[in-house]
Design a protein around this motif. Structure first.
Motif, PDB file in Angstrom:
ATOM      1  N   THR A  56     -10.138  18.018 -16.642  1.00  0.00           N
ATOM      2  CA  THR A  56     -10.679  19.090 -17.493  1.00  0.00           C
ATOM      3  C   THR A  56     -10.459  20.269 -16.436  1.00  0.00           C
ATOM      4  O   THR A  56      -9.930  21.669 -17.315  1.00  0.00           O
ATOM      5  CB  THR A  56     -12.473  19.022 -17.498  1.00  0.00           C
ATOM      6  OG1 THR A  56     -12.650  17.945 -18.502  1.00  0.00           O
ATOM      7  CG2 THR A  56     -12.904  20.376 -18.020  1.00  0.00           C
ATOM      8  N   SER A  57     -10.472  20.300 -15.287  1.00  0.00           N
ATOM      9  CA  SER A  57     -10.219  21.486 -14.674  1.00  0.00           C
ATOM     10  C   SER A  57      -8.736  21.940 -14.415  1.00  0.00           C
ATOM     11  O   SER A  57      -8.334  22.896 -14.532  1.00  0.00           O
ATOM     12  CB  SER A  57     -10.447  21.362 -13.072  1.00  0.00           C
ATOM     13  OG  SER A  57     -11.842  21.098 -13.046  1.00  0.00           O
ATOM     14  N   ALA A  60      -8.494  24.085 -17.653  1.00  0.00           N
ATOM     15  CA  ALA A  60      -8.842  25.358 -17.418  1.00  0.00           C
ATOM     16  C   ALA A  60      -7.624  26.249 -16.419  1.00  0.00           C
ATOM     17  O   ALA A  60      -7.216  27.231 -16.613  1.00  0.00           O
ATOM     18  CB  ALA A  60     -10.157  25.505 -16.308  1.00  0.00           C
ATOM     19  N   PHE A 157     -16.695  23.554 -17.385  1.00  0.00           N
ATOM     20  CA  PHE A 157     -15.335  24.029 -18.032  1.00  0.00           C
ATOM     21  C   PHE A 157     -15.620  25.441 -18.595  1.00  0.00           C
ATOM     22  O   PHE A 157     -14.763  26.401 -18.241  1.00  0.00           O
ATOM     23  CB  PHE A 157     -15.118  22.976 -18.849  1.00  0.00           C
ATOM     24  CG  PHE A 157     -13.507  23.452 -19.818  1.00  0.00           C
ATOM     25  CD1 PHE A 157     -12.451  23.249 -19.183  1.00  0.00           C
ATOM     26  CD2 PHE A 157     -13.832  23.815 -21.083  1.00  0.00           C
ATOM     27  CE1 PHE A 157     -11.281  23.781 -19.898  1.00  0.00           C
ATOM     28  CE2 PHE A 157     -12.510  24.328 -21.759  1.00  0.00           C
ATOM     29  CZ  PHE A 157     -11.283  24.063 -21.169  1.00  0.00           C
ATOM     30  N   GLN A 160     -15.558  27.706 -15.893  1.00  0.00           N
ATOM     31  CA  GLN A 160     -14.340  27.841 -15.327  1.00  0.00           C
ATOM     32  C   GLN A 160     -13.305  28.850 -15.932  1.00  0.00           C
ATOM     33  O   GLN A 160     -12.644  29.796 -15.294  1.00  0.00           O
ATOM     34  CB  GLN A 160     -13.598  26.557 -15.296  1.00  0.00           C
ATOM     35  CG  GLN A 160     -14.123  25.547 -13.971  1.00  0.00           C
ATOM     36  CD  GLN A 160     -13.548  24.159 -14.165  1.00  0.00           C
ATOM     37  OE1 GLN A 160     -12.850  23.666 -15.257  1.00  0.00           O
ATOM     38  NE2 GLN A 160     -13.612  23.307 -13.196  1.00  0.00           N
ATOM     39  N   GLU A 228      -8.484  19.750 -23.971  1.00  0.00           N
ATOM     40  CA  GLU A 228      -9.867  19.435 -23.648  1.00  0.00           C
ATOM     41  C   GLU A 228     -10.660  18.871 -24.694  1.00  0.00           C
ATOM     42  O   GLU A 228     -11.285  17.748 -24.223  1.00  0.00           O
ATOM     43  CB  GLU A 228     -10.321  20.697 -23.300  1.00  0.00           C
ATOM     44  CG  GLU A 228     -11.937  20.793 -22.652  1.00  0.00           C
ATOM     45  CD  GLU A 228     -12.119  19.738 -21.542  1.00  0.00           C
ATOM     46  OE1 GLU A 228     -11.051  19.389 -20.806  1.00  0.00           O
ATOM     47  OE2 GLU A 228     -13.484  19.488 -21.389  1.00  0.00           O
TER      48      GLU A 228
END
Ligand code: F6R
Length: 355
Positions: A56-57, A60, A157, A160, A228
């Motif tokens: 997920t990062s 971002a 998320f 972020q 995502e």
């Protein structure tokens, strides 16, 4: 505890108006029209930026790199586990940013350490104060989302994405931020609340419980949202889901599209990007696929949709965050209907501390 919610994930989805308010607290000077990030006051504008992250990062990171490139700063995003073999050049003036909610992900730490040993400046965009990433990087920007218990990252998320906006404004050394962006950030918590109050995601998933696979498409800043949306969906429903850049469909994935593969399409605004994505929606519709459009209603995308997930109109940089909230709810309600272990999906850990 879960404060009355059935799962931590649902609680954390619903915490987003508050966690985003907290992320932005003291960081918008509305009068002066600029962003304040005190912890980055020492940071000098880099010549180029390299993001490293996982899961997920990483999504971002794709978003953050796109924002910087849009502002004329060379920026790329690399999966942290690929950093060593990708071995990107890190010339003078390169800032390497690790985006990591936990601040403990081994792949991300290893990429940051590698960058550090090669002389690059490093920055951690993280949620956890005193985490390994926060301690080892030259700079740190906290996203202040509060503790996240559900294995599936949700509120972190969203924070972020906002952290990325704060970072970008800071890196550009901007003395003013566009009024529209400032206003959209100010209105963000209430817009998120409106989605949480009105979402029809729960009813929509009921129609598509027995599908073969689920696809997510988006273009530009909505491409990371498509990725995502699919990652969250596959993690907790255990159903096959894939995210694609909308324009890539006809280069292969369209072969998978049938009447039994619902396609979630993110379309906001009414520009060239929106028109092209609507073109892609028509392509999947022609193959009989059910189409669920996530839209702010500015284009006529709804005309081609079997179902609509509505989001408020906002700045184009904020729209991906709002669209993703609807997709979080889609994943959650589908997993719930299928009786999955939502907060602790099989085979997954909250913090991945091995490479
Ligand atoms: C997905 C998810 C994972 C993490 C990834 C990186 O819901 O939670 O994909 O995003 O393991 O974790 P952090 O951000 O802690 O480095």
């Amino acid at each position: 505890g879960k404060s009355g919610y059935d799962h931590f994930m649902l609680k954390e989805i619903h915490e987003q108006p508050a966690s985003l308010r907290q992320c932005l607290s003291g960081r918008i000077d509305e009068l002066a029209g600029h962003i304040v990030v005190e912890e980055l006051d020492e940071l000098e504008a880099p010549r180029r930026v390299h993001f490293v992250a996982c899961g997920t990062s990483y999504h971002a990171s794709l978003y953050a790199a796109a924002l910087l490139r849009d502002a004329g700063v060379p920026a790329t995003a690399t999966l942290a586990s690929e950093f060593a073999t990708a071995d990107p050049p890190l010339p003078n003036g390169t800032l390497v940013v690790g985006i990591t909610q936990s601040g403990e992900t081994a792949d991300t730490m290893s990429a940051l350490r590698d960058a550090n040993s090669r002389g690059a400046e490093t920055l951690a965009l993280t949620n956890v104060v005193g985490s390994t990433a926060a301690r080892e990087c030259d700079h740190v920007l906290y996203i202040r989302a509060g503790p996240e218990i559900g294995v599936a990252a949700t509120k972190t998320f969203s924070s972020q994405l906002i952290g990325a906006n704060l970072l970008v404004e800071k890196l550009l050394g901007k003395t003013t931020t566009s009024r529209e962006l400032i206003e959209s950030l100010r209105d963000l918590p209430s817009n998120v609340q409106a989605i949480l109050d009105d979402s029809n995601a729960e009813e929509i998933v009921d129609e598509y419980l027995d599908s073969t696979a689920y696809f997510f498409i988006g273009r530009g800043l909505h491409f990371p949202v498509a990725l995502e949306g699919a990652l969250k969906f596959k993690e907790i429903t255990y159903e096959h889901a894939e995210g694609f850049a909308a324009g890539e469909l006809k280069h292969g994935p369209l072969a998978l599209v049938t009447a039994n593969t619902p396609v979630f399409a993110v379309v906001t605004g009414n520009d060239e990007n929106a028109r092209k994505t609507i073109g892609n929606v028509k392509e999947v519709e022609a193959r009989g696929a059910p189409v669920i459009v996530v839209t702010d209603g500015q284009s006529d995308a709804e005309r081609y949709a079997d179902a609509v997930l509505k989001i408020p109109e906002t700045h184009e940089r904020v729209a991906p965050l709002l669209a993703n909230i609807q997709l979080q709810l889609v994943a959650y309600h589908m997993a719930n209907r299928l009786g999955r272990s939502i907060d602790k999906p099989r085979n997954l850990a909250k913090s991945v501390t091995v490479e």
